[in-house]
Design a protein around this motif. Structure first.
Motif, PDB file in Angstrom:
ATOM      1  N   ARG A 149      68.393  30.635-129.724  1.00 43.20           N
ATOM      2  CA  ARG A 149      68.929  29.282-129.782  1.00 43.20           C
ATOM      3  C   ARG A 149      70.453  29.267-129.718  1.00 43.20           C
ATOM      4  O   ARG A 149      71.041  28.241-129.470  1.00 43.20           O
ATOM      5  CB  ARG A 149      68.447  28.569-131.036  1.00 43.20           C
ATOM      6  CG  ARG A 149      66.973  28.269-130.985  1.00 43.20           C
ATOM      7  CD  ARG A 149      66.632  27.059-131.809  1.00 43.20           C
ATOM      8  NE  ARG A 149      65.210  26.867-131.842  1.00 43.20           N
ATOM      9  CZ  ARG A 149      64.535  26.137-130.966  1.00 43.20           C
ATOM     10  NH1 ARG A 149      65.144  25.532-130.003  1.00 43.20           N
ATOM     11  NH2 ARG A 149      63.230  26.017-131.066  1.00 43.20           N
ATOM     12  N   VAL A 172      68.359  24.244-125.583  1.00 46.48           N
ATOM     13  CA  VAL A 172      66.985  24.623-125.249  1.00 46.48           C
ATOM     14  C   VAL A 172      66.859  26.142-125.297  1.00 46.48           C
ATOM     15  O   VAL A 172      67.813  26.853-125.056  1.00 46.48           O
ATOM     16  CB  VAL A 172      66.567  24.104-123.857  1.00 46.48           C
ATOM     17  CG1 VAL A 172      66.484  22.601-123.851  1.00 46.48           C
ATOM     18  CG2 VAL A 172      67.499  24.566-122.770  1.00 46.48           C
ATOM     19  N   PRO A 217      66.021  29.568-123.895  1.00 45.26           N
ATOM     20  CA  PRO A 217      65.866  30.126-122.551  1.00 45.26           C
ATOM     21  C   PRO A 217      64.608  30.978-122.446  1.00 45.26           C
ATOM     22  O   PRO A 217      64.059  31.416-123.449  1.00 45.26           O
ATOM     23  CB  PRO A 217      67.116  30.982-122.379  1.00 45.26           C
ATOM     24  CG  PRO A 217      67.508  31.344-123.759  1.00 45.26           C
ATOM     25  CD  PRO A 217      67.080  30.207-124.639  1.00 45.26           C
ATOM     26  N   VAL A 263      66.615  27.933-113.297  1.00 46.41           N
ATOM     27  CA  VAL A 263      66.025  27.195-114.412  1.00 46.41           C
ATOM     28  C   VAL A 263      64.553  26.992-114.109  1.00 46.41           C
ATOM     29  O   VAL A 263      64.133  27.051-112.954  1.00 46.41           O
ATOM     30  CB  VAL A 263      66.719  25.830-114.641  1.00 46.41           C
ATOM     31  CG1 VAL A 263      68.164  26.020-115.049  1.00 46.41           C
ATOM     32  CG2 VAL A 263      66.617  24.952-113.418  1.00 46.41           C
ATOM     33  N   ASP A 264      63.765  26.745-115.156  1.00 44.50           N
ATOM     34  CA  ASP A 264      62.343  26.502-114.908  1.00 44.50           C
ATOM     35  C   ASP A 264      62.133  25.067-114.444  1.00 44.50           C
ATOM     36  O   ASP A 264      63.066  24.280-114.376  1.00 44.50           O
ATOM     37  CB  ASP A 264      61.482  26.881-116.114  1.00 44.50           C
ATOM     38  CG  ASP A 264      61.605  25.935-117.286  1.00 44.50           C
ATOM     39  OD1 ASP A 264      62.258  24.883-117.161  1.00 44.50           O
ATOM     40  OD2 ASP A 264      61.031  26.234-118.340  1.00 44.50           O
ATOM     41  N   THR A 296      62.996  19.813-119.203  1.00 51.01           N
ATOM     42  CA  THR A 296      64.266  20.212-119.813  1.00 51.01           C
ATOM     43  C   THR A 296      65.039  21.227-118.977  1.00 51.01           C
ATOM     44  O   THR A 296      66.172  21.562-119.312  1.00 51.01           O
ATOM     45  CB  THR A 296      64.040  20.794-121.221  1.00 51.01           C
ATOM     46  OG1 THR A 296      63.143  21.900-121.124  1.00 51.01           O
ATOM     47  CG2 THR A 296      63.487  19.748-122.171  1.00 51.01           C
ATOM     48  N   HIS A 297      64.420  21.744-117.915  1.00 54.05           N
ATOM     49  CA  HIS A 297      65.073  22.731-117.038  1.00 54.05           C
ATOM     50  C   HIS A 297      65.672  23.884-117.843  1.00 54.05           C
ATOM     51  O   HIS A 297      66.860  24.155-117.794  1.00 54.05           O
ATOM     52  CB  HIS A 297      66.140  22.070-116.165  1.00 54.05           C
ATOM     53  CG  HIS A 297      65.593  20.998-115.291  1.00 54.05           C
ATOM     54  ND1 HIS A 297      64.729  21.265-114.260  1.00 54.05           N
ATOM     55  CD2 HIS A 297      65.749  19.652-115.325  1.00 54.05           C
ATOM     56  CE1 HIS A 297      64.387  20.124-113.673  1.00 54.05           C
ATOM     57  NE2 HIS A 297      64.988  19.122-114.303  1.00 54.05           N
ATOM     58  N   ARG A 298      64.790  24.542-118.598  1.00 52.37           N
ATOM     59  CA  ARG A 298      65.233  25.655-119.433  1.00 52.37           C
ATOM     60  C   ARG A 298      65.846  26.758-118.572  1.00 52.37           C
ATOM     61  O   ARG A 298      65.320  27.093-117.515  1.00 52.37           O
ATOM     62  CB  ARG A 298      64.059  26.216-120.225  1.00 52.37           C
ATOM     63  CG  ARG A 298      63.493  25.225-121.214  1.00 52.37           C
ATOM     64  CD  ARG A 298      62.205  25.715-121.797  1.00 52.37           C
ATOM     65  NE  ARG A 298      61.176  25.699-120.766  1.00 52.37           N
ATOM     66  CZ  ARG A 298      59.870  25.622-121.003  1.00 52.37           C
ATOM     67  NH1 ARG A 298      59.425  25.593-122.237  1.00 52.37           N
ATOM     68  NH2 ARG A 298      58.997  25.601-120.027  1.00 52.37           N
TER      69      ARG A 298
END
Length: 99
Positions: A2, A7, A9, A56-57, A61-63
């Motif tokens: 964190r 978010v 990762p 990003v995923d 939230t586009h981690r």
């Protein structure tokens, strides 16, 4: 993890079993707890380097996807793959941890 932002990762290129309600079976839940424990051991090491992979995923939230390196240069994600705690991730293929 964190400490890297709001978010959490994800490690780039790997898939691990799901925990809790996302797991499709009791077997997957158990494997997830084991994998989580191994990752916790690896992340407890001193001198880790965390590098943003540039991707990003695809969640809301586009981690960020990261690569984590040990002091000897070994990538944590690749170590988890070799040890059987993770599988290669592909956007077109879902890993079945229940079989």
């Amino acid at each position: 993890m964190r400490l890297l932002g709001e978010v959490v990762p994800f490690i780039s290129g790997i898939d691990t079993p799901e925990i809790g309600s996302h797991a499709k079976s009791l077997k997957e839940r158990k494997l997830a707890l084991i994998a989580k424990g191994r990752l916790r051991e690896l992340l407890a090491e001193k001198g880790l380097r965390v590098m943003f992979s540039g991707a990003v995923d695809k969640t809301q939230t586009h981690r960020p996807l990261v690569n984590i390196y040990r002091t000897n240069g070994e990538e944590v994600g690749k170590k988890l793959l070799r040890e059987g705690f993770a599988r290669a991730w592909s956007p077109r293929q879902r890993n079945d941890w229940c079989d």
